[in-house]
Write a protein that holds these residues in place. Structure first.
Motif, PDB file in Angstrom:
ATOM      1  N   UNK A 127      -6.989  -1.465  14.963  1.00 38.92           N
ATOM      2  CA  UNK A 127      -6.964  -2.899  15.249  1.00 38.92           C
ATOM      3  C   UNK A 127      -7.230  -3.719  13.990  1.00 38.92           C
ATOM      4  N   UNK A 128      -8.255  -3.348  13.239  1.00 40.97           N
ATOM      5  CA  UNK A 128      -8.592  -4.129  12.051  1.00 40.97           C
ATOM      6  C   UNK A 128      -7.610  -3.893  10.902  1.00 40.97           C
ATOM      7  N   UNK A 129      -6.976  -2.726  10.867  1.00 42.94           N
ATOM      8  CA  UNK A 129      -5.909  -2.508   9.888  1.00 42.94           C
ATOM      9  C   UNK A 129      -4.747  -3.462  10.172  1.00 42.94           C
ATOM     10  N   UNK A 130      -4.352  -3.545  11.439  1.00 43.47           N
ATOM     11  CA  UNK A 130      -3.254  -4.439  11.812  1.00 43.47           C
ATOM     12  C   UNK A 130      -3.632  -5.898  11.594  1.00 43.47           C
TER      13      UNK A 130
ATOM     14  N   UNK B 197     -10.584   0.119  -2.687  1.00 44.86           N
ATOM     15  CA  UNK B 197      -9.720  -0.341  -3.776  1.00 44.86           C
ATOM     16  C   UNK B 197      -8.364  -0.793  -3.231  1.00 44.86           C
ATOM     17  N   UNK B 198      -7.796  -0.005  -2.310  1.00 40.40           N
ATOM     18  CA  UNK B 198      -6.480  -0.338  -1.759  1.00 40.40           C
ATOM     19  C   UNK B 198      -6.518  -1.675  -1.029  1.00 40.40           C
ATOM     20  N   UNK B 199      -7.572  -1.902  -0.250  1.00 49.83           N
ATOM     21  CA  UNK B 199      -7.700  -3.161   0.486  1.00 49.83           C
ATOM     22  C   UNK B 199      -7.839  -4.338  -0.472  1.00 49.83           C
ATOM     23  N   UNK B 200      -8.698  -4.183  -1.477  1.00 46.60           N
ATOM     24  CA  UNK B 200      -8.906  -5.265  -2.444  1.00 46.60           C
ATOM     25  C   UNK B 200      -7.654  -5.521  -3.276  1.00 46.60           C
ATOM     26  N   UNK B 201      -6.953  -4.455  -3.628  1.00 43.45           N
ATOM     27  CA  UNK B 201      -5.712  -4.623  -4.391  1.00 43.45           C
ATOM     28  C   UNK B 201      -4.665  -5.366  -3.569  1.00 43.45           C
TER      29      UNK B 201
ATOM     30  N   UNK C 294       4.815  -4.200  -0.386  1.00 40.66           N
ATOM     31  CA  UNK C 294       3.632  -4.210  -1.249  1.00 40.66           C
ATOM     32  C   UNK C 294       3.465  -2.883  -1.982  1.00 40.66           C
ATOM     33  N   UNK C 295       4.017  -1.801  -1.415  1.00 41.31           N
ATOM     34  CA  UNK C 295       3.916  -0.497  -2.063  1.00 41.31           C
ATOM     35  C   UNK C 295       4.767  -0.418  -3.332  1.00 41.31           C
ATOM     36  N   UNK C 296       5.547  -1.454  -3.591  1.00 36.08           N
ATOM     37  CA  UNK C 296       6.260  -1.529  -4.862  1.00 36.08           C
ATOM     38  C   UNK C 296       5.286  -1.765  -6.012  1.00 36.08           C
ATOM     39  N   UNK C 297       4.095  -2.252  -5.670  1.00 36.32           N
ATOM     40  CA  UNK C 297       3.049  -2.385  -6.680  1.00 36.32           C
ATOM     41  C   UNK C 297       2.531  -0.990  -7.018  1.00 36.32           C
ATOM     42  N   UNK C 298       2.643  -0.590  -8.267  1.00 39.50           N
ATOM     43  CA  UNK C 298       2.332   0.781  -8.666  1.00 39.50           C
ATOM     44  C   UNK C 298       0.891   1.166  -8.369  1.00 39.50           C
ATOM     45  N   UNK C 299      -0.047   0.277  -8.645  1.00 36.05           N
ATOM     46  CA  UNK C 299      -1.463   0.606  -8.446  1.00 36.05           C
ATOM     47  C   UNK C 299      -1.804   0.776  -6.968  1.00 36.05           C
TER      48      UNK C 299
ATOM     49  N   UNK D 205      -1.471   6.691  -1.964  1.00 38.30           N
ATOM     50  CA  UNK D 205      -1.086   8.097  -2.007  1.00 38.30           C
ATOM     51  C   UNK D 205      -2.300   8.988  -2.257  1.00 38.30           C
ATOM     52  N   UNK D 206      -3.198   8.550  -3.129  1.00 40.32           N
ATOM     53  CA  UNK D 206      -4.411   9.322  -3.412  1.00 40.32           C
ATOM     54  C   UNK D 206      -5.270   9.445  -2.155  1.00 40.32           C
ATOM     55  N   UNK D 207      -5.405   8.342  -1.399  1.00 41.67           N
ATOM     56  CA  UNK D 207      -6.178   8.395  -0.152  1.00 41.67           C
ATOM     57  C   UNK D 207      -5.576   9.415   0.802  1.00 41.67           C
TER      58      UNK D 207
END
Length: 337
Positions: free
Chosen positions: A221-224, A292-296, A314-319, A325-327
């Motif tokens: 729910x909170x992800x969405x 980090x992913x959320x803040x980015x 948004x996944x076009x952003x490399x970082x 992917x690391x997660x």
């Protein structure tokens, strides 16, 4: 799926030369179809379109939302259960077809407004390339195909498909212009998708094939809610769509800022609590990556908002891509190594 193939053949037949299209059998076939009570709008004789325009109505790029159906099998550590995995893959397509049916209805409702929108005016319905009657027929066939595929899995799963479609319909008709109610309903839709993945092989609504954890409901729910808030914030930064939809005009920069701050905080807290209390202590290692992913992602809404209008871009952003992917890889190692 046979219904869809039949429809595509029928649509492609409309592109045949006029003498062939005017032949007796095809003429009376069209007349019968469009004489049905729910298809009382005759197609425009001047209308001409191809399969690609029809296909664009499905919004396949939005099917990523249905990937949440894999959450139960993933977090239940049952990816090695091949029959269950196959059923979830089929469930993904069933949900996607139902979603596309809902998207078409939404486009039908919005076609006049879309025609005046600088970006959406090229959509098949808004541009007049596809008739309303054809869109309705396609929507019905998509829904029937979705339900048929769902029935091949389990009756409880079909219940969730029906609930998802009705929620999407209610969003299009009643809640899309209601401040906050719109994004809450969007978030509930994500929860329905995720929970349905636990019922693909079930025989009862009261006995899911895998346990439905309260953490699955909360985190989904909170992800969405976060993803919806990101989109609203990006739209506010870019100042787009405010004239196109009345409800979006209320998501000004201040409202969207606080909404994004709230949703990102709740997402981080709910996932962190899950890793601590759900019996997977090693998952605590993934918390820094998720933060980090959320803040980015939140950062991108201010600095590259054009990527955040559609979350998959948004996944076009490399970082952000590397962090996500690391997660995923670390979580896979913890669960299945």
């Amino acid at each position: 799926m046979g219904l869809l193939i039949t429809l595509l053949v029928y649509i492609n037949f409309l592109d045949f030369p006029l003498p062939l299209r005017s032949s007796g059998c095809f003429y009376y076939f069209k007349k019968i179809i469009y004489s049905l009570g729910f298809l009382n709008i005759m197609p425009d004789k001047s209308s001409h379109f191809n399969i690609s325009q029809l296909f664009s109505l499905l919004r396949v790029s939005q099917w990523y939302k249905n990937l949440t159906v894999f959450l139960p099998i993933f977090f239940a550590q049952r990816l090695s259960d091949l029959p269950y995995l196959i059923s979830v893959v089929l469930a993904f397509f069933s949900l996607s077809l139902a979603s596309s049916s809902g998207y078409i209805i939404n486009d039908i409702i919005d076609r006049k407004k879309d025609a005046a929108h600088p970006l959406k005016k090229k959509r098949p319905l808004a541009s007049g390339a596809v008739s309303v009657s054809t869109a309705i027929l396609l929507s019905v066939l998509l829904l029937l195909s979705s339900l048929s595929l769902g029935l091949s899995l389990s009756l409880p799963f079909v219940f969730f498909v029906a609930v998802l479609f009705l929620l999407m319909l209610s969003y299009s008709l009643f809640f899309r212009n209601e401040l906050f109610a719109d994004i809450i309903l969007i978030s509930i839709n994500f929860v329905v998708r995720s929970v349905s993945g636990a019922y693909t092989l079930s025989t009862s609504l009261f006995e899911p094939y895998v346990t439905v954890s309260p953490w699955l409901l909360i985190c989904t729910f909170f992800l969405a809610l976060f993803l919806a808030s990101v989109k609203r914030r990006a739209e506010a930064v870019l100042a787009v769509n405010t004239l196109h939809r009345a409800g979006l005009s209320s998501y000004d920069k201040h409202t969207s800022y606080y909404l994004l701050a709230l949703s990102s905080t709740m997402l981080i807290l709910s996932y962190s609590f899950y890793t601590f209390f759900a019996g997977h202590e090693k998952l605590l290692l993934t918390v820094p990556l998720s933060i980090y992913a959320v803040l980015r992602f939140a950062y991108l809404t201010e600095n590259r908002p054009e990527l955040c209008i559609h979350a998959q871009h948004a996944l076009k952003d490399r970082k952000l891509f590397i962090a996500s992917l690391a997660w995923l890889l670390v979580t896979l190692l913890i669960f299945y190594a």
